[in-house]
Design an enzyme around this catalytic site. Structure first.
Site, short mmCIF file in Angstrom:
data_model
loop_
_atom_site.label_atom_id
_atom_site.label_comp_id
_atom_site.label_asym_id
_atom_site.label_seq_id
_atom_site.Cartn_x
_atom_site.Cartn_y
_atom_site.Cartn_z
NE ARG A 61 -36.34 23.05 3.30
CZ ARG A 61 -36.70 21.98 2.62
NH1 ARG A 61 -37.49 22.09 1.57
NH2 ARG A 61 -36.30 20.79 3.00
CD GLU A 98 -31.10 12.87 5.53
OE1 GLU A 98 -31.99 13.63 5.14
OE2 GLU A 98 -30.75 12.84 6.71
#
Length: 178
Positions: A61, A98
């Protein structure tokens, strides 16, 4: 303007794994590209915009956001991709995020430049740290990072200037439905 931008972001709980809150910018891209571009440019100090040679687009993105900045300002665009997506020679760094491990790469044939790293969401900072490390490995001068949405409670001590359009603390309270 931030309320209008927030209203176009979809929140997806427990994606891509339980406990992660994913901010889907797809609806924002469908309806607010001019406002989005204006907000990104306004968030970066004028002196940094004058000094930058290229914007560093972080897959995927970040490609959209950095392209908008490069086009509007007439600056260059450098791509940082996941491993195996660019032809050799490349320079790369491995990093943890993460929800797993990954590797980022960029072309090894780019002369050193003054750059601003551009990405959509800053969460724990793993990707941003890796891109910063990659830029230094390639001898680019990092002026800072332009982030659309910052989640400041999830990161600290990134070692570079961060300019963001929105942060999680600016999110308008959701109206209760009776």
């Amino acid at each position: 303007m931030s309320t209008a931008l927030w209203s176009s972001i979809r929140t997806v709980q427990d994606f891509p794994k339980p406990g992660i809150c994913f901010y889907d910018l797809t609806p924002l891209f469908m309806n607010n590209m001019v406002e989005l571009t204006d907000a990104l440019i306004a968030s970066i100090p004028v002196e940094q915009l004058a000094e930058v040679d290229s914007f560093v687009a972080v897959e995927a993105r970040g490609f959209v956001l950095a392209s908008l900045l490069a086009q509007r300002t007439g600056k260059g665009l450098l791509l940082v991709r996941k491993a195996g997506k660019l032809p050799p020679p490349v320079v790369g760094v491995g990093y943890s995020l993460e929800y797993g491990l990954d590797r980022l790469e960029m072309s090894a044939n780019i002369a050193p430049q003054k750059v601003i790293i551009v990405d959509d969401v800053l969460a724990t900072g793993g990707t941003l740290k890796a891109v910063n490390q990659l830029m230094h490995k390639c001898r680019h001068t990092v002026l800072g990072a332009s982030i659309f949405l910052d989640l400041p409670d999830l990161h600290q001590g990134l070692g570079l200037k961060i300019w963001s359009v929105l942060d999680e603390h600016s999110k308008p309270a959701e109206k209760a439905v009776a």
